[in-house]
Enzyme design. Structure first.
Site, mmCIF file in Angstrom:
data_model
loop_
_atom_site.group_PDB
_atom_site.id
_atom_site.type_symbol
_atom_site.label_atom_id
_atom_site.label_comp_id
_atom_site.label_asym_id
_atom_site.label_seq_id
_atom_site.Cartn_x
_atom_site.Cartn_y
_atom_site.Cartn_z
ATOM 1 N N ASP A 167 -9.600 -3.512 -5.093
ATOM 2 C CA ASP A 167 -9.339 -2.553 -4.666
ATOM 3 C C ASP A 167 -9.073 -1.385 -4.220
ATOM 4 O O ASP A 167 -9.898 -0.075 -5.178
ATOM 5 C CB ASP A 167 -7.713 -2.712 -4.003
ATOM 6 C CG ASP A 167 -6.791 -2.442 -3.608
ATOM 7 O OD1 ASP A 167 -7.407 -1.129 -2.600
ATOM 8 O OD2 ASP A 167 -6.030 -2.585 -2.931
ATOM 9 N N HIS A 201 -8.605 -4.848 -1.371
ATOM 10 C CA HIS A 201 -6.945 -4.212 -0.663
ATOM 11 C C HIS A 201 -5.596 -5.396 -0.678
ATOM 12 O O HIS A 201 -4.654 -5.544 -0.010
ATOM 13 C CB HIS A 201 -7.316 -3.221 0.223
ATOM 14 C CG HIS A 201 -6.225 -2.474 0.166
ATOM 15 N ND1 HIS A 201 -5.416 -1.882 -0.502
ATOM 16 C CD2 HIS A 201 -5.248 -1.938 1.478
ATOM 17 C CE1 HIS A 201 -4.288 -1.186 -0.365
ATOM 18 N NE2 HIS A 201 -4.163 -1.637 1.405
ATOM 19 N N SER A 224 0.945 -1.094 0.173
ATOM 20 C CA SER A 224 0.332 -0.193 0.417
ATOM 21 C C SER A 224 1.055 1.146 0.376
ATOM 22 O O SER A 224 1.575 1.540 -0.385
ATOM 23 C CB SER A 224 -1.022 -0.383 1.637
ATOM 24 O OG SER A 224 -1.799 0.859 1.084
#
Length: 716
Positions: free
Chosen positions: A653, A688, A568
């Site tokens: 995501d 995610h 991320s």
């Protein structure tokens, strides 16, 4: 937005293997050109004119998952990834079985008492998901299964169960879930706990939930088109009438959240940006009343409140003069006037107050000093302070939630890089500590077989950056040790030196595993955080490079043996670092990486972008635009030799769009001047956090480690 969530950051739970670290196995290591030609994304230039500059993006088209060409391209990338990784299948399976062997498949969490029931989660052998249970009154009572997530997830490729909230009368539970893998919006349903059946009640796009004390009125927050939680609604869950809009947050920088105080006396409506917060209160016995601000919103002031039935409100407070926070006590009435507040814990520039938890007779405080957490308790009648003792030099500590207001104990979890997670209960009055649960490693684990070191790397500007490493005893510091260095470095989120059983599949093979506590996190207080955001963001990257160089200079490893990993915003970290120092690393694991900074931060239609301007800056302002452009990984790819790179993404995501790693890989392949492998792996069914099941997650980790070991020439 780009942060790895608690769910996504779960520690994914060994056969001892020895092999020659410097030997490459014939036929294993191949270059990019030795495989079938990787997919080539068609160039479809889009031109942007910004502040007198012209920026051309050849791969902007890859952002649209509704475009059949995009899906076809992603599927081709996955096929290519399978070809590249095909010869590692046996290694992946071996790694998976090792990691699975460190998980106690049939296990129970430590039960906690709330409103007359003991709640716990248990897992069963071979099952992907937990089973949420409770017992009334005592632990010998019959078990009530509330949610068997294995049954709920049956037949679904992805299933995220994100929590439940039980009515005060203990008869119903509101719960949230989704089948997309997105961490920004969920479906809300209500279950009758006496029958195990769901009501007809259903709401989509929900982000937080709380019941009023009448056990029929439910409040919930929903998101807008950009997934910003912005509206609070109220409804009687049983009368079938339409929900009523209670509050709408119009400021694009602010997010809403609804909760309940530990005393159960007040509903709390939280509205906050990254730098400013406001809390509004409503009597939980009067759900149709009006939420009233505890303290009017003031720019760059952040606070949270804990209600005490007799004393008033304890306030954890932060402003520009008290960045590490202080604690106040405000009266039950007239609290809007700060002149009525009393300072309980003063600000200390060397000590960050991370959280407080207020009970009937005492307050527990979690602090951080020189990167390490500490816990103290304060008797609310005598103000006597007691400290809990933590003897190790490197450890992680988490004050666990204790829901009961009249509790005489607190719970906390303690771990280190070579110490499995242990849950303790501390009796505040008697100062006695009891071990409630130690993480069991079924395949066997001896902490004394490993060495943990804490060190300080000299940063570019002279600051000392803390880092911790773990390795197997007997390791020689001759520069030949394969090493994996991990960090995050954003949002003030600290990268803790936790126990992660998975990494011992590397450590037992001679790897060093390191955690760098770089600026952008809050390990050394709020100043550490401020020095790694906005126009200071590059400190995050140079700190990480300094940590890598420190390991090389100390002859722990060398660039040919050094891998880095981040997810991320940590993917932004490794993406920026590999552009800055491509010569320093051999392998990069970029997990759902936030690498297309300028395009994402310019697009207000993307989920949660506007709030992030307080982290990265608003690219509509020239100074922020130019600064972001100078480090944005996608925009700074150049025609040089790059390391081996694995980039992953999730089609659903909502935090980091799948297009970011896809574009990054496409541009890398276009410009780089080497034959190293660049692989894109997209999960076409999740978001995610990747796969949602506990064993499916292990397979993803095994895939990443197999890529790492293959590129290092360590295929045993």
């Amino acid at each position: 937005m780009r942060s790895i969530t608690t769910i996504a950051a779960m520690l994914l739970l060994s056969t001892f293997v020895i092999f020659a670290q410097n030997k490459e196995t014939d036929g294993m290591i191949k270059s990019q050109k030795d495989y079938r030609t990787p997919p080539s994304a068609e160039k479809k230039p889009v031109t942007f004119k910004e502040f007198g500059n012209t920026r051309v993006d050849n791969y902007f088209w890859l952002r649209d998952k509704n475009d059949p060409e995009v899906i076809k391209y992603l599927e081709a990338e996955n096929v290519y990834a399978e070809e590249v990784m095909g010869h590692t299948k046996d290694l992946q399976n071996k790694l998976y079985e090792e990691m699975k062997g460190r998980i106690k498949e049939q296990d129970n969490s430590v039960p906690y008492l709330e409103n007359g029931y003991y709640y716990y989660t248990r897992t069963e052998t071979g099952k992907q998901y937990g089973i949420f249970c409770r017992k009334k009154g005592n632990l010998n009572a019959p078990e009530e299964i509330m949610f068997n997530v294995n049954e709920m997830a049956e037949g679904k490729p992805t299933f995220l169960f994100t929590g439940f909230d039980v009515t005060p009368d203990n008869k119903y539970a509101a719960y949230t879930f989704n089948t997309t893998g997105s961490y920004a919006e969920f479906d809300l349903k209500i279950r009758d706990l006496s029958t195990g059946k769901d009501l007809e009640f259903f709401v989509s796009g929900v982000q937080s939930v709380a019941w009023a004390n009448d056990s029929k009125t439910i409040f919930y927050v929903i998101g807008n088109e950009a997934l910003r939680p912005y509206q609070l609604l109220r409804v009687d869950a049983f009368d079938g009438k339409k929900a009523v809009l209670v509050y709408e947050e119009k400021d694009e920088l602010f997010n809403l959240g609804i909760g309940l105080t530990k005393t159960r006396d007040f509903l709390t409506l939280y509205s906050g940006s990254f730098t400013t917060t406001e809390v509004m209160l409503l009597d939980a016995n009067n759900p149709t009343g009006t939420f009233k601000p505890f303290m009017p919103r003031k720019k760059d002031v952040e606070y949270s409140i804990d209600h005490h039935k007799k004393d008033g409100f304890y306030i954890l407070y932060k402003d520009d003069k008290s960045k590490n926070s202080k604690v106040y006590l405000a009266p039950l009435t007239g609290y809007q006037d700060m002149s009525t507040w009393k300072e309980i814990i003063a600000h200390d520039p060397k000590v960050k107050i991370e959280s407080i938890d207020v009970f009937e007779n005492f307050m527990a405080v979690q602090e951080r000093t020189e990167g390490l957490r500490k816990i103290k308790t304060i008797d609310l009648s005598t103000w006597v302070t007691s400290w809990l003792d933590f003897p190790e030099a490197v450890y992680s500590l988490y004050m666990s939630g204790t829901p009961e207001y009249n509790s005489k104990t607190i719970r906390y979890t303690y771990t280190s890089m070579n110490r499995p997670w242990t849950t303790y209960e501390y009796a505040v009055k008697d100062k006695q500590t009891t071990i409630l649960k130690v993480q069991e490693i079924p395949s066997g684990f001896n902490p004394d077989d490993y060495v943990v070191e804490r060190m300080w790397a000299p940063a570019k500007d002279g600051k000392k950056v803390p880092m911790a490493i773990v390795y197997k005893k007997g390791l020689k510091k001759d520069g030949n040790n394969p090493t994996l260095l991990y960090s995050y470095g954003s949002y003030g989120s600290s990268t803790e030196a936790n126990f992660n059983s998975n990494v011992f599949s590397l450590v037992d093979r001679g790897f060093i595993y390191g955690i760098a506590q770089i600026r952008g996190g809050s390990e050394l207080g709020e100043e550490w955080y401020d020095d790694g955001k906005l126009l200071n963001k590059k400190n995050t990257f140079t700190d990480f490079i300094a940590c890598a160089e420190h390991l090389v200079d100390g002859k722990y490893t060398k660039p040919e043996k050094l891998a880095i990993m981040g997810g991320s915003a940590g993917g932004l970290l490794v993406g920026a670092c590999v552009n800055m120092r491509p010569d320093l690393f051999n392998v990069v694991l970029a997990i759902v990486p936030f690498v297309d900074v300028i395009n994402t931060m310019n697009d207000e239609t993307l989920p949660l972008t506007t709030q992030e301007w307080e982290q990265w800056g608003n690219p509509k302002e020239e100074k922020y635009y130019n600064y972001m452009l100078s480090y944005s990984p996608y925009d700074n790819i150049k025609g040089v030799k790059y390391p081996n790179i694995l980039a992953t993404g999730g089609l659903n995501d909502s935090q980091v769009g799948f297009h970011e790693p896809a574009k990054f890989v496409a541009k890398l392949r276009e410009l780089k001047k080497d034959d190293n492998i660049t692989v894109l792996k997209i999960n076409m069914e999740s978001g995610h956090g990747g796969a949602s099941g506990r064993f499916a997650r292990l397979k993803e980790v095994a895939y990443q480690y197999a890529f790492l070991m293959d590129r290092m020439g360590l295929m045993q």
